[in-house]
Design a protein around this motif. Structure first.
Motif, mmCIF file in Angstrom:
data_model
loop_
_atom_site.group_PDB
_atom_site.id
_atom_site.type_symbol
_atom_site.label_atom_id
_atom_site.label_comp_id
_atom_site.label_asym_id
_atom_site.label_seq_id
_atom_site.Cartn_x
_atom_site.Cartn_y
_atom_site.Cartn_z
ATOM 1 N N LEU A 62 0.843 -1.120 0.013
ATOM 2 C CA LEU A 62 -0.132 -0.023 -0.190
ATOM 3 C C LEU A 62 0.894 1.145 -0.259
ATOM 4 C CD1 LEU A 62 -3.141 1.173 0.208
ATOM 5 C CD2 LEU A 62 -2.957 0.700 2.519
ATOM 6 N N GLU A 63 1.864 1.163 0.859
ATOM 7 C CA GLU A 63 2.846 2.260 0.703
ATOM 8 C C GLU A 63 3.431 2.825 -0.617
ATOM 9 O OE1 GLU A 63 5.874 1.450 3.741
ATOM 10 O OE2 GLU A 63 4.446 1.644 5.318
ATOM 11 N N ARG A 64 3.566 1.764 -1.463
ATOM 12 C CA ARG A 64 4.063 2.217 -2.832
ATOM 13 C C ARG A 64 3.171 2.856 -3.442
ATOM 14 N NH1 ARG A 64 6.386 -3.186 -3.234
ATOM 15 N NH2 ARG A 64 4.687 -4.064 -4.795
ATOM 16 N N HIS A 65 1.747 2.691 -3.257
ATOM 17 C CA HIS A 65 0.826 3.514 -4.150
ATOM 18 C C HIS A 65 0.339 4.941 -3.456
ATOM 19 C CE1 HIS A 65 -0.074 0.329 -6.878
ATOM 20 N NE2 HIS A 65 0.121 -0.619 -6.111
ATOM 21 N N VAL A 66 0.650 4.720 -1.975
ATOM 22 C CA VAL A 66 0.136 5.918 -1.464
ATOM 23 C C VAL A 66 1.241 7.030 -1.540
ATOM 24 C CG1 VAL A 66 -0.590 6.917 0.860
ATOM 25 C CG2 VAL A 66 -1.323 4.706 0.143
ATOM 26 N N GLY A 67 2.634 6.378 -1.483
ATOM 27 C CA GLY A 67 3.963 7.398 -1.589
ATOM 28 C C GLY A 67 4.093 7.696 -0.168
ATOM 29 N N LYS A 68 3.674 7.326 1.070
ATOM 30 C CA LYS A 68 4.409 7.622 2.153
ATOM 31 C C LYS A 68 4.140 6.240 3.208
ATOM 32 C CE LYS A 68 0.279 10.186 3.404
ATOM 33 N NZ LYS A 68 -0.122 11.504 3.365
ATOM 34 N N PRO A 69 4.406 6.256 4.275
ATOM 35 C CA PRO A 69 4.149 5.191 5.343
ATOM 36 C C PRO A 69 2.845 4.987 5.446
ATOM 37 C CG PRO A 69 6.273 6.418 6.004
ATOM 38 C CD PRO A 69 5.642 7.271 4.693
ATOM 39 N N VAL A 70 2.288 3.966 5.910
ATOM 40 C CA VAL A 70 0.820 3.857 6.328
ATOM 41 C C VAL A 70 0.751 2.975 7.300
ATOM 42 C CG1 VAL A 70 -0.144 4.263 4.128
ATOM 43 C CG2 VAL A 70 0.123 2.022 4.624
ATOM 44 N N SER A 71 -0.024 3.143 8.208
ATOM 45 C CA SER A 71 -0.324 2.022 9.198
ATOM 46 C C SER A 71 -1.601 1.499 8.971
ATOM 47 C CB SER A 71 -0.528 2.359 10.781
ATOM 48 O OG SER A 71 -1.126 3.735 10.731
ATOM 49 N N LEU A 72 -2.138 0.140 9.398
ATOM 50 C CA LEU A 72 -3.405 -0.506 9.116
ATOM 51 C C LEU A 72 -3.955 -1.177 10.428
ATOM 52 C CD1 LEU A 72 -1.652 -2.984 6.381
ATOM 53 C CD2 LEU A 72 -3.390 -1.000 5.853
ATOM 54 N N THR A 73 -5.221 -0.962 10.413
ATOM 55 C CA THR A 73 -5.871 -1.813 11.469
ATOM 56 C C THR A 73 -6.909 -2.554 10.653
ATOM 57 O OG1 THR A 73 -7.511 -0.125 11.806
ATOM 58 C CG2 THR A 73 -5.566 -0.294 13.434
ATOM 59 N N PHE A 74 -7.352 -3.841 11.224
ATOM 60 C CA PHE A 74 -8.260 -4.711 10.637
ATOM 61 C C PHE A 74 -9.364 -4.922 11.548
ATOM 62 C CE2 PHE A 74 -4.349 -5.633 9.034
ATOM 63 C CZ PHE A 74 -4.361 -5.876 7.494
ATOM 64 N N THR A 75 -10.619 -4.943 10.986
ATOM 65 C CA THR A 75 -11.806 -4.927 11.922
ATOM 66 C C THR A 75 -12.697 -5.926 11.094
ATOM 67 O OG1 THR A 75 -13.540 -3.799 12.864
ATOM 68 C CG2 THR A 75 -12.593 -2.654 10.883
ATOM 69 N N LEU A 76 -13.744 -6.366 12.064
ATOM 70 C CA LEU A 76 -14.525 -7.323 11.569
ATOM 71 C C LEU A 76 -15.814 -6.381 10.587
ATOM 72 C CD1 LEU A 76 -15.467 -10.284 11.298
ATOM 73 C CD2 LEU A 76 -17.115 -9.535 13.481
ATOM 74 N N LEU A 77 -16.065 -6.957 9.328
ATOM 75 C CA LEU A 77 -17.097 -6.322 8.656
ATOM 76 C C LEU A 77 -18.441 -6.211 9.605
ATOM 77 C CD1 LEU A 77 -16.210 -7.384 4.942
ATOM 78 C CD2 LEU A 77 -16.065 -4.756 5.762
ATOM 79 N N LYS A 78 -19.294 -5.089 9.163
ATOM 80 C CA LYS A 78 -20.639 -5.440 9.689
ATOM 81 C C LYS A 78 -21.546 -5.476 8.666
ATOM 82 C CE LYS A 78 -20.386 -1.210 12.132
ATOM 83 N NZ LYS A 78 -19.196 -0.826 12.224
ATOM 84 N N GLN A 79 -22.811 -6.008 8.920
ATOM 85 C CA GLN A 79 -23.501 -6.345 7.945
ATOM 86 C C GLN A 79 -23.853 -4.930 7.058
ATOM 87 O OE1 GLN A 79 -27.188 -8.059 9.533
ATOM 88 N NE2 GLN A 79 -25.916 -9.843 10.104
ATOM 89 N N SER A 80 -24.039 -3.912 7.735
ATOM 90 C CA SER A 80 -24.129 -2.402 7.072
ATOM 91 C C SER A 80 -22.797 -1.948 6.248
ATOM 92 C CB SER A 80 -24.609 -1.530 8.200
ATOM 93 O OG SER A 80 -23.520 -1.384 9.379
ATOM 94 N N ASP A 81 -22.065 -2.753 6.239
ATOM 95 C CA ASP A 81 -20.692 -2.237 5.565
ATOM 96 C C ASP A 81 -20.997 -2.544 4.021
ATOM 97 O OD1 ASP A 81 -19.590 -0.975 7.571
ATOM 98 O OD2 ASP A 81 -18.484 -2.945 8.257
ATOM 99 N N THR A 82 -21.300 -1.832 3.259
ATOM 100 C CA THR A 82 -21.745 -2.102 1.727
ATOM 101 C C THR A 82 -20.588 -1.408 1.177
ATOM 102 O OG1 THR A 82 -23.183 -0.122 1.679
ATOM 103 C CG2 THR A 82 -24.304 -2.193 1.731
ATOM 104 N N PRO A 83 -20.035 -2.295 0.296
ATOM 105 C CA PRO A 83 -18.861 -2.008 -0.591
ATOM 106 C C PRO A 83 -19.152 -0.620 -1.503
ATOM 107 C CG PRO A 83 -19.588 -3.856 -1.488
ATOM 108 C CD PRO A 83 -20.627 -3.618 -0.312
ATOM 109 N N PRO A 84 -18.257 0.167 -1.716
ATOM 110 C CA PRO A 84 -18.463 1.239 -2.508
ATOM 111 C C PRO A 84 -18.573 0.934 -4.059
ATOM 112 C CG PRO A 84 -16.081 1.348 -1.911
ATOM 113 C CD PRO A 84 -16.787 0.286 -0.954
ATOM 114 N N PRO A 85 -19.262 1.386 -5.084
ATOM 115 C CA PRO A 85 -19.488 0.576 -5.998
ATOM 116 C C PRO A 85 -18.213 0.670 -6.974
ATOM 117 C CG PRO A 85 -20.715 2.792 -6.063
ATOM 118 C CD PRO A 85 -20.059 2.564 -4.738
#
Ligand code: ATP
Length: 463
Positions: free
Chosen positions: A72-95
């Motif tokens: 991801l850093e290669r695409h963003v062009g700077k250091p990134v941090s990540l957190t992971f979480t459980l998807l909720k039913q209401s999380d619909t993906p962007p089209p």
């Protein structure tokens, strides 16, 4: 995340996914990355990634986070941090992210007014179907014509055309796509359709054995109209799964229900597969998908290019199609990556940029040398190294020799003269001719293309 930033971040995330798809083993990508979704990017630049199960959240966090962050850093062009979480039913993906990268939310059960199961409810059983994998998005060429025709026949006349249908072929050549395409069609007909990977089938069975609930397992799978099992080779050596599957298979088959199986190799090549299952698998139609020829690769890229946010020049398509030969997933990934580089680097999408990006992607191992190429080629064709270096013009030796010339030129840095010298003192124009002949022949001849790819894979694995 503000909406205008949201789109930009989602594109970055998708580009990183494309990259990860190229870096990871397909099974790792499919299992852990497919169901993920970018949920948010906080003010401090932390990417919040949703995953469909808590197990996936932990796996991503503990095992894959460094690779994902790095990519991801290669695409963003700077250091990134990540957190992971459980998807909720209401999380619909962007089209825009659903199209490419499997960000379907876990399907929710629905109950018909009359209380019976609706076809959609069957999605809860097994894995969801990818909306994009339909017959209309599947490009047909010489390499997949038979498999496509057979899949279509099965979708139109389930349990009447070929039962079982067994489709095999190398990684990323469209087996899953065809299984899903069948599934979409049979669901449209209202048939209870279950798509499942053999890995998941096995895991469910093990869980049911643990809770002493194998009866429920049997009922679940024996009540379907169409059972699509992906990557069946994984049940090799798993005795209780084979036993259970044998009975499920027989019950479904006897009840005239359709079974479709995919595998990376034909039934007879699945070692540790019980004979009785093997003969069941071979009892219907077995057909294979070969790596696509140049024309099909171009057609696939053209279709994919139409869904890209920027115009892709035809020379770029040509170049990618020429270079990425073995695997459609990689072919598509290469295009996505080239487009992402142009878009986020604010550069025009040119042949030069494509050359540069492809060099990164096709990063071939650098320690393949002439001797390795000659030995592996000789081994593959069942001839001796002396034969390759010698004077014989016997057809199979001459072919093996030219394949060695081709691979030496493609996979090593050796000069034409050095290749000629290593192959018994031939001059550079003979090597050039041999290379060109094979380069042309593999575009027309499925069998030869497959053989050359096999030797190349062996070389890569050894280096
Ligand atoms: N003929 C085709 N036309 C268009 N797209 C294709 C075609 N064949 C494969 N693809 C695309 O290539 C990618 C890989 O295909 P798929 O996942 O079906 O491969 P597979 O053979 O199941 O691979 P694996 O062995 O890794 O499971 C998918 O995005 C799929 O849509």
């Amino acid at each position: 995340m503000k909406t205008n930033h949201h789109q930009e971040y989602t594109r970055l995330w998708n580009a990183a996914l494309g990259d990860l798809q190229l870096q990871m083993a397909p099974s790792t990508f499919d299992t852990w990355m497919k169901g993920t979704q970018l949920l948010d990017v906080s003010d401090d630049g932390t990417f919040v990634i949703g995953a469909p199960t808590i197990y996936a959240v932990e796996w991503l966090q503990n095992r894959l986070a460094p690779l994902i962050a790095q990519t991801l850093e290669r695409h963003v062009g700077k250091p990134v941090s990540l957190t992971f979480t459980l998807l909720k039913q209401s999380d619909t993906p962007p089209p825009e992210s659903t199209e490419d990268f499997f960000t379907m939310p876990a399907p929710q059960p629905s109950v018909h007014p009359n209380g019976s199961k609706s076809p959609e409810q069957e999605e809860v059983l097994g894995d969801p179907l990818q909306p994009r994998y339909t017959f209309s998005t599947f490009i047909v060429g010489a390499s997949n014509r038979l498999a496509h025709a057979a899949a279509l026949a099965v979708a139109e006349r389930p349990a009447q055309a070929y039962n079982p249908l067994f489709i095999y072929g190398g990684v990323g050549l469209g087996k899953t796509h065809l299984l899903h395409a069948i599934g979409h069609e049979t669901r449209k007909k209202g048939l209870r359709t279950v798509y499942i990977t053999s890995e998941r089938f096995t895991n469910e069975l093990i869980a049911d054995i643990r809770t002493q609930n194998t009866e429920a397992f049997r009922q679940r799978y024996r009540n379907v109209d169409v059972l699509l099992i992906d990557d069946i080779q994984f049940i090799a050596g798993k005795e209780s799964t084979q036993e259970e599957f044998f009975h499920t298979f027989n019950t479904l088959h006897a009840a005239n229900k359709q079974i479709v199986l995919s595998s990376d190799r034909p039934p007879r090549a699945i070692v540790l597969l019980e004979e009785r299952l093997r003969s069941r698998f071979e009892g219907g139609l077995v057909c294979d998908i070969a790596p696509p020829d140049l024309e099909t690769r171009i057609a696939i890229l053209q279709a994919k290019a139409e869904t890209q946010p920027i115009r892709v020049p035809s020379q770029v398509i040509q170049l990618i199609a020429q270079r990425v030969q073995s695997n459609i997933r990689e072919l598509e990934g290469a295009l996505t990556r080239v487009v992402a580089y142009a878009q986020f680097g604010h550069q025009p999408l040119t042949v030069e940029l494509t050359e540069r990006v492809l060099r990164d992607i096709l990063d071939r191992p650098t320690n393949i040398d002439l001797d390795m190429v000659i030995q592996e080629t000789a081994r593959h064709f069942g001839v001796s190294v002396e034969d390759l270096k010698g004077k014989s013009r016997r057809k199979e030796i001459a072919l093996a020799r030219q394949v060695a010339m081709y691979l030496a030129r493609e996979e090593t840095d050796a000069a034409l003269a050095a290749i000629g010298a290593a192959l018994g003192g031939r001059d550079h124009s003979t090597v050039l001719y041999g290379h060109e002949k094979i380069a042309k022949a593999i575009e027309a001849d499925d069998q030869l293309r497959r053989e050359v790819l096999t030797i190349r894979e062996r070389l890569y694995n050894k280096s």
